[in-house]
Design a protein around this motif. Structure first.
Motif, PDB file in Angstrom:
ATOM      1  N   ASP A  47       0.149   0.381   3.613  1.00 56.60           N
ATOM      2  CA  ASP A  47       0.993   1.031   2.605  1.00 56.60           C
ATOM      3  C   ASP A  47       0.468   2.417   2.238  1.00 56.60           C
ATOM      4  O   ASP A  47       1.258   3.330   1.942  1.00 56.60           O
ATOM      5  CB  ASP A  47       1.092   0.158   1.358  1.00 56.60           C
ATOM      6  CG  ASP A  47       1.884  -1.124   1.607  1.00 56.60           C
ATOM      7  OD1 ASP A  47       2.595  -1.185   2.633  1.00 56.60           O
ATOM      8  OD2 ASP A  47       1.781  -2.051   0.795  1.00 56.60           O
ATOM      9  N   LEU A  48      -0.848   2.596   2.272  1.00 56.89           N
ATOM     10  CA  LEU A  48      -1.423   3.899   1.938  1.00 56.89           C
ATOM     11  C   LEU A  48      -1.120   4.939   3.010  1.00 56.89           C
ATOM     12  O   LEU A  48      -0.762   6.079   2.700  1.00 56.89           O
ATOM     13  CB  LEU A  48      -2.937   3.779   1.742  1.00 56.89           C
ATOM     14  CG  LEU A  48      -3.403   3.127   0.435  1.00 56.89           C
ATOM     15  CD1 LEU A  48      -4.926   3.008   0.413  1.00 56.89           C
ATOM     16  CD2 LEU A  48      -2.934   3.926  -0.777  1.00 56.89           C
ATOM     17  N   ILE A  49      -1.258   4.560   4.286  1.00 56.60           N
ATOM     18  CA  ILE A  49      -0.975   5.557   5.326  1.00 56.60           C
ATOM     19  C   ILE A  49       0.520   5.873   5.368  1.00 56.60           C
ATOM     20  O   ILE A  49       0.911   6.952   5.812  1.00 56.60           O
ATOM     21  CB  ILE A  49      -1.498   5.135   6.723  1.00 56.60           C
ATOM     22  CG1 ILE A  49      -0.849   3.843   7.194  1.00 56.60           C
ATOM     23  CG2 ILE A  49      -2.999   5.009   6.725  1.00 56.60           C
ATOM     24  CD1 ILE A  49      -1.247   3.460   8.613  1.00 56.60           C
ATOM     25  N   ASP A  50       1.335   4.937   4.872  1.00 56.78           N
ATOM     26  CA  ASP A  50       2.769   5.221   4.775  1.00 56.78           C
ATOM     27  C   ASP A  50       3.100   6.060   3.542  1.00 56.78           C
ATOM     28  O   ASP A  50       4.271   6.347   3.278  1.00 56.78           O
ATOM     29  CB  ASP A  50       3.562   3.918   4.739  1.00 56.78           C
ATOM     30  CG  ASP A  50       3.630   3.250   6.110  1.00 56.78           C
ATOM     31  OD1 ASP A  50       3.442   3.954   7.119  1.00 56.78           O
ATOM     32  OD2 ASP A  50       3.869   2.025   6.174  1.00 56.78           O
ATOM     33  N   ARG A  51       2.053   6.465   2.811  1.00 55.09           N
ATOM     34  CA  ARG A  51       2.213   7.428   1.709  1.00 55.09           C
ATOM     35  C   ARG A  51       1.347   8.671   1.962  1.00 55.09           C
ATOM     36  O   ARG A  51       1.069   9.431   1.035  1.00 55.09           O
ATOM     37  CB  ARG A  51       1.839   6.784   0.371  1.00 55.09           C
ATOM     38  CG  ARG A  51       2.856   5.763  -0.112  1.00 55.09           C
ATOM     39  CD  ARG A  51       2.520   5.253  -1.501  1.00 55.09           C
ATOM     40  NE  ARG A  51       2.618   6.305  -2.522  1.00 55.09           N
ATOM     41  CZ  ARG A  51       3.753   6.658  -3.123  1.00 55.09           C
ATOM     42  NH1 ARG A  51       4.888   6.056  -2.805  1.00 55.09           N
ATOM     43  NH2 ARG A  51       3.754   7.603  -4.052  1.00 55.09           N
TER      44      ARG A  51
END
Length: 489
Positions: A47-51
């Motif tokens: 989820d972090l790399i998708d942000r």
């Protein structure tokens, strides 16, 4: 991966000061926000790399896109629909010629320069960043009081140095000086007359067309089932193994090893792998070697057989390791973290070759876990021409820095040609679906107790960290901020 832990635990460092940019060399033009990851679940990191976040070892950072001199856009490739370009095919053939016949190409620095720079920012971000003096993981988890909801149980510890992949930087080909023939000497009458390359290509094309017609005629008389697939373009996997004889001169074996000191294969190859890493860093980057952190593979019912977490994809040539690709296998993707290789093999363009192998590996994993369908290449930096090579892995998307939605790279390029920073989403009404709405629901870890920030603020009367926590939570988004623990001393 932290055994027995069920939370991601981070310490936020902010990011107001500028640092030297590894792309344009601006002394203080690089701006980013960072946090130290004591432990991280695979779903949280996905989820972090998708942000727009990315890890370098245990340091996780997010460029301040509208402020930094060289904006870095997260890029992903659709692995299932990937088709190698002409350049990719040349690289695969080059490696196969070396394996088959031992042909080592001459290094040329005018080729592959796009990969030579790599994501310098990954290592630059760690300068001056030291592990926190107090380790929250030393807390006895049996004593932790959870006064919030329970998150996912999948965890992984960041491991291995997290700098991006880099390809061989082959050297400029020397130009052959024009030599005037000696008087009285002309063309050699015993040799055929020289022909233009254009005519040769035309003749070959005609020969191929005649051959296809002959095959079509023969197949109409004696149809062969296997020929029905000849009209289909070759797959990436076919190009990887193409032209390799049964007994090649060199044997290449690719092994996947979890980054864990409890894994026998990792332990058995650790010294050789660490020595290769040290040689690569000192030769290619002039850096001092440092060791990998600790991690474990993590299993899930609907995940791939190898599990999730950090892995080393080792390239063994004739019984020794010549390259290692550091990968994160996550719920929706394989994320390329770093590649290091023996400098003697730099002319084989191992950066490009390993990326193609990793895309093929992603396709293999997708057969076991259908949602694992993307290959993440790190950051795409359009303002730095040498970093645009990542856009050649098609089809691919860039992450919009304002809406955190994916946009086809073809639609992004015109905007990035106008401005280095751009909102990539074309929908003017679209916003961040996970925008922070309730600061009080952000989870913190304080004195071995998990609690919402609202409860923490009541306990810590007069606390002045609200702006810092709000900045942190805005960057993570409401969903991640309610799942990841922000450590408070």
């Amino acid at each position: 991966m932290a055994a027995g832990g069920s939370y991601s635990i981070v310490e936020y460092f902010g990011g107001d000061g500028g640092h030297r940019c590894g792309y344009c060399k601006h002394e203080n033009g690089n701006f980013s926000h960072g946090m130290w990851s004591h432990t991280m679940t695979v779903q949280d990191y996905q989820d972090l790399i998708d942000r727009g976040w990315r890890r370098s070892g245990k340091y996780v950072y997010k460029p301040t896109m509208n402020k930094t001199c060289c904006p870095q856009y997260t890029i992903r490739c659709h692995a299932l629909n990937f088709h190698p370009s002409k350049t990719h095919k040349k690289t695969l053939k080059k490696v196969n010629r070396f394996l088959s016949r031992g042909e080592m190409p001459v290094e040329r620095h005018d080729e592959g320069q796009e990969d030579s720079l790599g994501e310098i920012m990954d290592s630059a971000h760690e300068e001056g960043v030291q592990p926190p003096r107090q380790d929250p993981l030393k807390i006895d988890h049996s004593e932790v009081q959870d006064i919030s909801t329970s998150p996912d149980t999948d965890t992984t510890n960041s491991a291995a140095p997290a700098t991006p992949r880099e390809d061989a930087a082959p050297a400029p080909e020397e130009k052959t000086p024009n030599v005037t023939p000696k008087p009285g000497k002309g063309a050699d009458p015993s040799r055929p007359l020289g022909r233009k390359a254009k005519d040769i290509r035309k003749e070959r094309r005609l020969q191929k067309e005649q051959q296809k017609q002959q095959e079509a005629e023969s197949s109409s008389v004696n149809p062969v089932p296997s020929k029905s697939s000849s009209n289909q373009p070759k797959s990436l996997e076919e190009f990887i193994t193409e032209s390799l004889p049964n007994d090649p001169l060199h044997r290449l074996e690719v092994r996947l090893v979890p980054v864990s000191f409890e894994d026998p294969d990792f332990l058995a190859s650790y010294e050789q792998s660490a020595a290769l890493y040290a040689r690569y860093q000192m030769t290619v980057h002039g850096d001092a070697p440092y060791e990998c952190g600790e991690s474990e593979a993590e299993m899930a019912p609907d995940g791939p057989e190898v599990g999730y977490g950090s892995f080393h994809q080792q390239y063994w040539l004739d019984g020794r390791i010549v390259a290692v690709g550091v990968l994160d296998i996550l719920p929706s993707c394989v994320s390329s973290v770093y590649l290091y290789y023996h400098p003697d093999f730099s002319s084989l363009s191992l950066g490009t070759y390993s990326a193609l192998r990793e895309i093929a590996f992603t396709r293999q994993l997708q057969q076991q876990s259908p949602k694992l369908a993307y290959y993440y290449l790190g950051f795409y930096v359009h303002s730095c021409p040498k970093m645009r090579y990542k856009g050649q892995y098609q089809p691919s998307d860039l992450l919009c820095p304002e809406t955190y939605t994916w946009v086809s790279i073809e639609r992004c390029i015109p905007r990035l040609e106008i401005s280095a920073y751009s909102r990539l989403s074309e929908n003017a009404h679209e916003g961040d679906a996970c925008v922070l709405k309730e600061l009080g629901r952000v989870l913190v870890l304080h004195r071995r107790t998990v609690m919402p920030y609202a409860a923490y603020a009541r306990k810590r009367k007069g606390s002045n960290d609200e702006k810092e926590v709000e900045q942190y939570a805005s960057l993570l988004g409401q969903t991640c901020a309610e799942r990841i623990l922000l450590y408070r001393a």
